[in-house]
Write a protein that holds these residues in place. Structure first.
Motif, mmCIF file in Angstrom:
data_model
loop_
_atom_site.group_PDB
_atom_site.id
_atom_site.type_symbol
_atom_site.label_atom_id
_atom_site.label_comp_id
_atom_site.label_asym_id
_atom_site.label_seq_id
_atom_site.Cartn_x
_atom_site.Cartn_y
_atom_site.Cartn_z
ATOM 1 N N ALA A 43 40.403 43.525 -110.518
ATOM 2 C CA ALA A 43 39.503 44.648 -110.210
ATOM 3 C C ALA A 43 38.855 44.443 -108.838
ATOM 4 O O ALA A 43 38.745 45.393 -108.048
ATOM 5 C CB ALA A 43 38.452 44.805 -111.297
ATOM 6 N N GLY A 44 38.444 43.236 -108.547
ATOM 7 C CA GLY A 44 37.851 42.941 -107.243
ATOM 8 C C GLY A 44 38.851 43.110 -106.113
ATOM 9 O O GLY A 44 38.504 43.573 -105.024
ATOM 10 N N CYS A 45 40.114 42.742 -106.379
ATOM 11 C CA CYS A 45 41.156 42.922 -105.358
ATOM 12 C C CYS A 45 41.362 44.406 -105.061
ATOM 13 O O CYS A 45 41.498 44.803 -103.897
ATOM 14 C CB CYS A 45 42.464 42.280 -105.808
ATOM 15 N N VAL A 46 41.375 45.235 -106.105
ATOM 16 C CA VAL A 46 41.528 46.675 -105.898
ATOM 17 C C VAL A 46 40.365 47.198 -105.051
ATOM 18 O O VAL A 46 40.581 47.938 -104.093
ATOM 19 C CB VAL A 46 41.632 47.430 -107.243
ATOM 20 N N GLN A 47 39.148 46.801 -105.394
ATOM 21 C CA GLN A 47 37.977 47.247 -104.622
ATOM 22 C C GLN A 47 38.061 46.775 -103.177
ATOM 23 O O GLN A 47 37.777 47.538 -102.247
ATOM 24 C CB GLN A 47 36.690 46.750 -105.267
ATOM 25 N N ALA A 48 38.445 45.514 -102.972
ATOM 26 C CA ALA A 48 38.550 44.971 -101.618
ATOM 27 C C ALA A 48 39.634 45.696 -100.819
ATOM 28 O O ALA A 48 39.451 45.981 -99.626
ATOM 29 C CB ALA A 48 38.825 43.469 -101.669
ATOM 30 N N LEU A 49 40.752 45.983 -101.459
ATOM 31 C CA LEU A 49 41.817 46.707 -100.770
ATOM 32 C C LEU A 49 41.392 48.136 -100.436
ATOM 33 O O LEU A 49 41.677 48.638 -99.344
ATOM 34 C CB LEU A 49 43.097 46.710 -101.601
ATOM 35 N N MET A 50 40.683 48.781 -101.342
ATOM 36 C CA MET A 50 40.197 50.138 -101.057
ATOM 37 C C MET A 50 39.235 50.122 -99.868
ATOM 38 O O MET A 50 39.298 50.994 -98.992
ATOM 39 C CB MET A 50 39.538 50.745 -102.289
ATOM 40 N N ALA A 51 38.367 49.122 -99.812
ATOM 41 C CA ALA A 51 37.438 49.007 -98.688
ATOM 42 C C ALA A 51 38.194 48.748 -97.384
ATOM 43 O O ALA A 51 37.874 49.325 -96.343
ATOM 44 C CB ALA A 51 36.430 47.886 -98.960
#
Length: 186
Positions: free
Chosen positions: A31-39
């Motif tokens: 989930a954190g990777c998805v958020q980081a990639l979106m950012a």
């Protein structure tokens, strides 16, 4: 690719967890990777996302492709399910690191794609003579927009290298970006 107006983000999973249990330098969990990639995509001003991966990275491309709203996804010799019952005894040990770190991520992606409101088109490339990769691709064939691309006479698992060696990656790029239909093999 140098002449293309693209940003390329390359992910490497140093812990053998199919990119599903965090990535060093990005986040400690999926989930954190998805958020980081979106950012990251927002900072880069990316308007379209395409995901491509091979082997374990093919599974990651399929999963991230859904969660990042990719325009298209290409998976080459990638598993489509990490449910242990879908794996033969010889390959099941590859799932152990993920089972230890993030057992909730041992998932079958085919239902995710069937249930998605707008799943991206999928290209599932694999050696036509590689039984395990054929099974994985065929498992995902029911997903909306899935196109299987068996490579005739090829029994290897390293299909991206095969496509580079046979100079077929340009056609894959064209399919991903919508510049060419996925008809036949490269």
């Amino acid at each position: 690719l140098r002449d293309e107006p693209w940003h390329i983000v390359y992910l490497r999973d140093g812990i053998g967890c199919f990119h599903m249990a965090g990535i060093d330098g990005l986040a400690p969990d999926y989930a954190g990777c998805v958020q980081a990639l979106m950012a990251l995509l927002e900072r880069l001003g990316a308007k379209q996302v395409y995901c491509l991966g091979g082997s374990a990275g093919g599974y990651a491309a399929l999963r991230y492709g859904l969660d990042l709203n990719a325009k298209a996804v290409a998976s080459f010799s990638g598993p489509t399910s990490l449910v242990p019952a879908h794996w033969d005894d010889a390959h099941r040990p590859f799932l152990e690191p993920l089972a230890e770190r993030a057992p909730d991520m041992l998932q079958d992606l085919e239902p995710f794609y069937r249930q998605a409101a707008e799943p991206p088109p999928l290209m599932l490339g694999h050696g036509a003579e590689h039984a395990g990769d054929c099974r994985a691709a065929e498992h995902m064939a029911r997903a909306p927009g899935a196109v299987l691309m068996p490579l005739p006479g090829y029994d290897g698992h390293d299909t991206i290298l095969y496509l580079v060696a046979t100079r077929a990656m340009g056609r894959i790029r064209a399919w991903l970006t919508g510049d060419a239909p996925a008809v036949g093999t490269p």
